[in-house]
Design a protein around this motif. Sequence first.
Motif, PDB file in Angstrom:
ATOM      1  N   HIS A 242     -28.875 -55.835 -17.252  1.00  0.00           N
ATOM      2  CA  HIS A 242     -28.176 -55.604 -18.482  1.00  0.00           C
ATOM      3  C   HIS A 242     -27.301 -54.462 -18.443  1.00  0.00           C
ATOM      4  N   LEU A 243     -26.127 -54.657 -18.951  1.00  0.00           N
ATOM      5  CA  LEU A 243     -25.114 -53.441 -18.951  1.00  0.00           C
ATOM      6  C   LEU A 243     -24.984 -52.943 -20.231  1.00  0.00           C
ATOM      7  N   PHE A 244     -25.160 -51.763 -20.503  1.00  0.00           N
ATOM      8  CA  PHE A 244     -24.991 -51.221 -21.924  1.00  0.00           C
ATOM      9  C   PHE A 244     -23.786 -49.997 -21.705  1.00  0.00           C
ATOM     10  N   VAL A 245     -22.920 -49.614 -23.014  1.00  0.00           N
ATOM     11  CA  VAL A 245     -22.088 -49.110 -22.944  1.00  0.00           C
ATOM     12  C   VAL A 245     -22.176 -47.869 -24.009  1.00  0.00           C
ATOM     13  N   LEU A 246     -21.964 -46.770 -23.608  1.00  0.00           N
ATOM     14  CA  LEU A 246     -22.094 -45.530 -24.593  1.00  0.00           C
ATOM     15  C   LEU A 246     -20.614 -45.267 -24.982  1.00  0.00           C
ATOM     16  N   TYR A 247     -20.501 -45.140 -26.186  1.00  0.00           N
ATOM     17  CA  TYR A 247     -18.928 -44.765 -26.633  1.00  0.00           C
ATOM     18  C   TYR A 247     -19.255 -44.209 -28.027  1.00  0.00           C
ATOM     19  N   ASP A 248     -17.964 -43.502 -28.544  1.00  0.00           N
ATOM     20  CA  ASP A 248     -18.145 -42.781 -29.821  1.00  0.00           C
ATOM     21  C   ASP A 248     -17.161 -43.842 -30.840  1.00  0.00           C
ATOM     22  N   LYS A 249     -17.737 -44.008 -31.841  1.00  0.00           N
ATOM     23  CA  LYS A 249     -17.100 -45.061 -32.877  1.00  0.00           C
ATOM     24  C   LYS A 249     -17.006 -44.302 -34.276  1.00  0.00           C
ATOM     25  N   ALA A 250     -15.766 -43.833 -34.420  1.00  0.00           N
ATOM     26  CA  ALA A 250     -15.631 -43.078 -35.632  1.00  0.00           C
ATOM     27  C   ALA A 250     -16.266 -41.868 -35.863  1.00  0.00           C
ATOM     28  N   GLY A 251     -16.794 -41.199 -34.834  1.00  0.00           N
ATOM     29  CA  GLY A 251     -17.610 -40.019 -34.840  1.00  0.00           C
ATOM     30  C   GLY A 251     -18.990 -40.159 -34.829  1.00  0.00           C
ATOM     31  N   GLU A 252     -19.437 -41.126 -34.454  1.00  0.00           N
ATOM     32  CA  GLU A 252     -20.753 -41.605 -34.022  1.00  0.00           C
ATOM     33  C   GLU A 252     -20.946 -42.119 -32.606  1.00  0.00           C
ATOM     34  N   LEU A 253     -22.019 -41.782 -32.065  1.00  0.00           N
ATOM     35  CA  LEU A 253     -22.451 -42.167 -30.928  1.00  0.00           C
ATOM     36  C   LEU A 253     -23.054 -43.720 -30.917  1.00  0.00           C
ATOM     37  N   ASN A 254     -22.482 -44.531 -30.213  1.00  0.00           N
ATOM     38  CA  ASN A 254     -23.085 -45.744 -30.169  1.00  0.00           C
ATOM     39  C   ASN A 254     -23.467 -46.129 -28.731  1.00  0.00           C
ATOM     40  N   LEU A 255     -24.525 -47.273 -28.833  1.00  0.00           N
ATOM     41  CA  LEU A 255     -24.874 -47.722 -27.346  1.00  0.00           C
ATOM     42  C   LEU A 255     -24.993 -49.291 -27.753  1.00  0.00           C
ATOM     43  N   THR A 256     -24.448 -50.037 -26.970  1.00  0.00           N
ATOM     44  CA  THR A 256     -24.298 -51.345 -27.227  1.00  0.00           C
ATOM     45  C   THR A 256     -24.342 -52.182 -25.723  1.00  0.00           C
ATOM     46  N   HIS A 257     -25.096 -53.335 -25.961  1.00  0.00           N
ATOM     47  CA  HIS A 257     -24.865 -54.377 -24.819  1.00  0.00           C
ATOM     48  C   HIS A 257     -23.538 -54.842 -24.597  1.00  0.00           C
ATOM     49  N   VAL A 258     -23.068 -55.064 -23.483  1.00  0.00           N
ATOM     50  CA  VAL A 258     -21.813 -55.707 -23.542  1.00  0.00           C
ATOM     51  C   VAL A 258     -21.487 -56.924 -23.785  1.00  0.00           C
TER      52      VAL A 258
END
Length: 320
Positions: free
Chosen positions: A155-171
Amino acid sequence: MDRAMITVQTDNFLFTPVSAEEIVLEFSRAGTPGKLTFQVVADGVLSFHEGDHVVLRLGTLVLFSGFVFSKRRTWGGVITVTAYDQIRYLKNRDTLAYEGLTATELVRQIAGDWGMLCGEIAETGFLLPERVENGRSLLDMIQTALDITAEQTGHLFVLYDKAGELNLTHVQNMAEDMLICEGSIANFDYTSTIDRGAYSAVRLHRTDGAAGETVFYGAQRDDLVRRWGMLRYFGRLEEGAFGTETAEALMRLYGSKTRRFRIQDAVGNPCVRGGSMLPVEMNLGDIIFRDYLMAERVVHRFSEGGHTMELVLAGGEFRD
């Protein structure tokens, strides 16, 4: 069509500078923060500083929220500004020891320790082996945890910033309905090769702390050795990782020729970021491809002429 608009918050003032050239927004799936580059003309009124808050909007949609990190001036009063989102602060180095955490818990712990805002953080579920991270960047620590999780669970997850908040989401939850096909792009660059990222064998090593001996683990595809010759991946096994299982997983990953697929001047879609899954239907000459690929990197360009994107797509045999 909505126009891209930048606002800069400095002290108690909010500026809306007019960009002198195109606005460039760059995202990658892993390893780098979101980056915004734009140019403004110094007019005697506009005044902002490094560290000031920058927001890029398209209509009501916030595409980027970050901070000014550099300004470069040239003749004519043009200022080139580079801003990064809060993932830039994960480039700070630290030492951290942990045991029995998931990647989700590690992200929350680091974000809390460093005062970062979090949005939706997905549960990864996999308990990481005991680790000591010595003098590494916070981002590398998190990415290592996500890589180990992917190797052991698939399972691959992606860490990114969305509108000033850290998000961790499964692809799987990052699919977009933008079809990449001959009618939606102006040009592409496609390469297939066994000269990079393709192997017919894997050999991993780890030092046994108790005995002080080096232990080796391996996997091999005899059919690929006959076809390609001996192309062996050699690497160090991460502490706590399962040797044979990891070698076999790497063999599955690297046991095919590498395809590299870049898109130029695609129709812009503001929702596409590093990690987005895009449906692709293309005749690439040696294959006719109909499946989803992941945006490993994306560069958005906003100008008076509209919004276009450059993409590096990955997945399966397609690797950056």
